[in-house]
Design a protein around this motif. Structure first.
Motif, PDB file in Angstrom:
ATOM      1  N   GLU A 174      -3.891  19.575 -64.098  1.00 20.09           N
ATOM      2  CA  GLU A 174      -3.865  20.770 -63.076  1.00 20.09           C
ATOM      3  C   GLU A 174      -4.334  20.383 -61.832  1.00 20.09           C
ATOM      4  O   GLU A 174      -3.909  21.433 -60.685  1.00 20.09           O
ATOM      5  N   VAL A 175      -5.013  19.427 -61.252  1.00 24.04           N
ATOM      6  CA  VAL A 175      -5.679  19.362 -60.143  1.00 24.04           C
ATOM      7  C   VAL A 175      -4.263  18.726 -59.356  1.00 24.04           C
ATOM      8  O   VAL A 175      -4.269  18.783 -58.195  1.00 24.04           O
ATOM      9  N   ILE A 176      -3.423  17.700 -59.999  1.00 19.71           N
ATOM     10  CA  ILE A 176      -2.286  17.192 -59.210  1.00 19.71           C
ATOM     11  C   ILE A 176      -1.089  17.758 -59.279  1.00 19.71           C
ATOM     12  O   ILE A 176      -0.376  18.338 -58.412  1.00 19.71           O
ATOM     13  N   GLY A 177      -0.683  18.129 -60.546  1.00 13.85           N
ATOM     14  CA  GLY A 177       0.447  18.979 -60.939  1.00 13.85           C
ATOM     15  C   GLY A 177       1.797  18.515 -60.096  1.00 13.85           C
ATOM     16  O   GLY A 177       1.899  17.123 -59.894  1.00 13.85           O
ATOM     17  N   HIS A 178       2.619  19.266 -59.588  1.00 11.91           N
ATOM     18  CA  HIS A 178       3.959  18.984 -59.022  1.00 11.91           C
ATOM     19  C   HIS A 178       3.702  18.841 -57.518  1.00 11.91           C
ATOM     20  O   HIS A 178       3.179  19.960 -56.776  1.00 11.91           O
ATOM     21  N   GLN A 179       4.048  17.807 -56.933  1.00 11.90           N
ATOM     22  CA  GLN A 179       3.857  17.634 -55.281  1.00 11.90           C
ATOM     23  C   GLN A 179       5.122  16.882 -54.806  1.00 11.90           C
ATOM     24  O   GLN A 179       5.856  16.221 -55.574  1.00 11.90           O
ATOM     25  N   GLU A 180       5.416  17.270 -53.691  1.00  9.32           N
ATOM     26  CA  GLU A 180       6.783  16.563 -53.006  1.00  9.32           C
ATOM     27  C   GLU A 180       6.386  16.609 -51.545  1.00  9.32           C
ATOM     28  O   GLU A 180       5.721  17.354 -50.799  1.00  9.32           O
ATOM     29  N   ILE A 181       7.165  15.513 -50.882  1.00  8.42           N
ATOM     30  CA  ILE A 181       6.791  15.305 -49.355  1.00  8.42           C
ATOM     31  C   ILE A 181       7.944  14.685 -48.572  1.00  8.42           C
ATOM     32  O   ILE A 181       8.998  13.900 -49.455  1.00  8.42           O
ATOM     33  N   GLU A 182       8.392  14.884 -47.396  1.00 10.52           N
ATOM     34  CA  GLU A 182       9.392  14.190 -46.914  1.00 10.52           C
ATOM     35  C   GLU A 182       8.793  13.792 -45.597  1.00 10.52           C
ATOM     36  O   GLU A 182       7.830  14.410 -44.759  1.00 10.52           O
ATOM     37  N   ALA A 183       9.206  12.566 -44.927  1.00  8.72           N
ATOM     38  CA  ALA A 183       8.599  12.000 -43.853  1.00  8.72           C
ATOM     39  C   ALA A 183       9.561  10.994 -43.352  1.00  8.72           C
ATOM     40  O   ALA A 183      10.592  10.689 -44.170  1.00  8.72           O
ATOM     41  N   ASP A 184       9.282  10.544 -42.021  1.00 17.84           N
ATOM     42  CA  ASP A 184      10.203   9.622 -41.335  1.00 17.84           C
ATOM     43  C   ASP A 184       9.359   8.380 -40.781  1.00 17.84           C
ATOM     44  O   ASP A 184       8.356   8.519 -40.085  1.00 17.84           O
ATOM     45  N   LEU A 185       9.635   7.219 -41.450  1.00 12.62           N
ATOM     46  CA  LEU A 185       8.921   6.102 -41.407  1.00 12.62           C
ATOM     47  C   LEU A 185       8.736   5.734 -39.763  1.00 12.62           C
ATOM     48  O   LEU A 185       7.960   5.050 -39.274  1.00 12.62           O
ATOM     49  N   ARG A 186      10.024   6.133 -38.946  1.00 14.84           N
ATOM     50  CA  ARG A 186      10.122   5.723 -37.621  1.00 14.84           C
ATOM     51  C   ARG A 186       9.162   6.903 -36.822  1.00 14.84           C
ATOM     52  O   ARG A 186       9.342   6.643 -35.625  1.00 14.84           O
ATOM     53  N   ASP A 187       8.570   7.657 -37.335  1.00 10.72           N
ATOM     54  CA  ASP A 187       7.839   8.793 -36.795  1.00 10.72           C
ATOM     55  C   ASP A 187       6.373   7.964 -36.415  1.00 10.72           C
ATOM     56  O   ASP A 187       5.739   7.350 -37.048  1.00 10.72           O
ATOM     57  N   PRO A 188       5.796   7.991 -35.085  1.00  9.02           N
ATOM     58  CA  PRO A 188       4.578   7.143 -34.661  1.00  9.02           C
ATOM     59  C   PRO A 188       3.331   7.772 -35.342  1.00  9.02           C
ATOM     60  O   PRO A 188       2.642   7.172 -35.254  1.00  9.02           O
ATOM     61  N   PHE A 189       3.461   9.037 -35.672  1.00 14.75           N
ATOM     62  CA  PHE A 189       2.522   9.427 -36.614  1.00 14.75           C
ATOM     63  C   PHE A 189       2.558   9.236 -38.050  1.00 14.75           C
ATOM     64  O   PHE A 189       1.633   9.960 -38.727  1.00 14.75           O
ATOM     65  N   PHE A 190       3.403   8.409 -38.472  1.00 15.32           N
ATOM     66  CA  PHE A 190       3.603   8.255 -39.960  1.00 15.32           C
ATOM     67  C   PHE A 190       2.403   7.610 -40.370  1.00 15.32           C
ATOM     68  O   PHE A 190       1.854   7.753 -41.459  1.00 15.32           O
ATOM     69  N   ALA A 191       1.553   6.657 -39.667  1.00 17.32           N
ATOM     70  CA  ALA A 191       0.550   6.201 -40.332  1.00 17.32           C
ATOM     71  C   ALA A 191      -0.749   7.102 -40.658  1.00 17.32           C
ATOM     72  O   ALA A 191      -1.236   7.200 -41.493  1.00 17.32           O
TER      73      ALA A 191
END
Length: 323
Positions: free
Chosen positions: A182-199
């Motif tokens: 119940e703490v984790i459940g279903h999660q999803e995310i999308e990101a761009d490795l070339r975004d300088p904020f990725f770190a």
């Protein structure tokens, strides 16, 4: 201001020429699974060298014993981490967090000297690696960067697990997880490795485990160095770490971090898109091997030509062309 400068440097680093470190970086810490104290030094390396791990405790046996290329076809084990090895049987495990840092910072070439068989876990993320590398500085090399452009979809599936490498621009990633907790459940995310904020957005996410799995890991000889200092531990109803989470969806962010580190074993930046669903280290390596086995599914290209116009940045930061 310092964070702005770091992000500006990242724009330069991930844009065009091959990169290495300005000077050596010393890192000491405990191995997550071995529990051993590890001393590691990241050294600058020449163009086209790639990332190579060298076991300094085994150098007497020669380079064929001590040296391991950070490459997908040298992956020797994927049990709760990614381990690479050579023909002599020498291995280094838990390379994914360091490889994710190299990938996000655009470091193509480095020699990693390490006196044991596991990369230190530090805080369970890539953050400390990034801080130490950026403090040392990055150096441009007089050599163009190449990349692997994905030309057609490559998909591997194993029950509900799925990993895919698809054509696209830049390198974008999508990940989803679904835990019966119940703490984790279903999660999803999308990101761009070339975004300088990725770190900041992804690579600060820490490794995690369920409390009821810890004894099983100990019985298998794993997680000997694990603690609340280097992992998020989840009980049925709560997070056991006093400080809580760094992000509400830190779990899926860390799985994306792992994928970036595993895919960095391609040896060159990837141009396209990665999608992972309930995937782990094994699936990440399987999809990379499947891609590379199909010569019609990829091509080597000039990285600079795939990244024009200049990469843009969020908010107050403007895009910076390469020098």
């Amino acid at each position: 201001m310092l964070e702005n400068v770091r992000r500006e440097r990242r724009v330069r680093a991930i844009a065009f020429p091959q990169m290495t470190l300005v000077r050596p970086v010393v890192i000491d810490g405990v191995g997550l699974h071995s529990g051993s104290n590890i001393h590691m030094v990241l050294h600058p390396a020449e163009a086209d060298r790639g990332i190579v791990f060298r076991r300094t405790d085994l150098v007497a046996g020669g380079r064929e014993v001590s040296d391991i290329p950070a490459a997908f076809d040298h992956v020797a084990d994927t049990t709760l981490s990614t381990a690479i090895g050579n023909a002599a049987g020498t291995t280094v495990s838990t390379v994914e967090h360091l490889m994710a840092a190299f990938s996000a910072l655009g470091i193509d070439n480095a020699l990693v000297e390490i006196d044991g068989a596991e990369v230190p876990v530090l805080d369970g993320s890539s953050e400390i690696f990034i801080e130490k590398i950026e403090a040392a500085g990055l150096e441009k090399l007089d050599a163009p960067r190449k990349a692997i452009r994905i030309l057609k979809p490559v998909v591997v599936e194993d029950g509900a697990k799925r990993a895919a490498l698809l054509p696209g621009e830049g390198f974008k990633l999508f990940f989803e997880i679904d835990f019966d907790n119940e703490v984790i459940g279903h999660q999803e995310i999308e990101a761009d490795l070339r975004d300088p904020f990725f770190a900041e957005d992804i690579l600060r996410a820490r490794t995690f485990c369920l409390r009821h799995d810890i004894e099983a890991m100990w019985a298998a000889g794993l997680a000997k160095g694990g603690s609340l200092e280097n992992a998020v531990v989840v009980d049925k109803h709560a997070i056991l770490n006093e400080e809580g989470l760094r992000y509400d969806d830190e779990f899926v962010r860390h799985k994306m971090l792992d994928a970036v580190g595993d895919l960095a074993l391609s040896g060159l930046p990837l141009i396209g898109r990665y999608e992972g669903s309930r995937a782990g280290h094994a699936m990440n390596n399987r999809v990379l091997r499947a891609l590379m086995a199909d010569r019609s599914a990829w091509e080597i290209v000039d990285y600079a030509e795939t990244n024009r116009p200049a990469i843009s940045m969020r908010g107050e930061l403007a895009a910076i062309p390469a020098d």
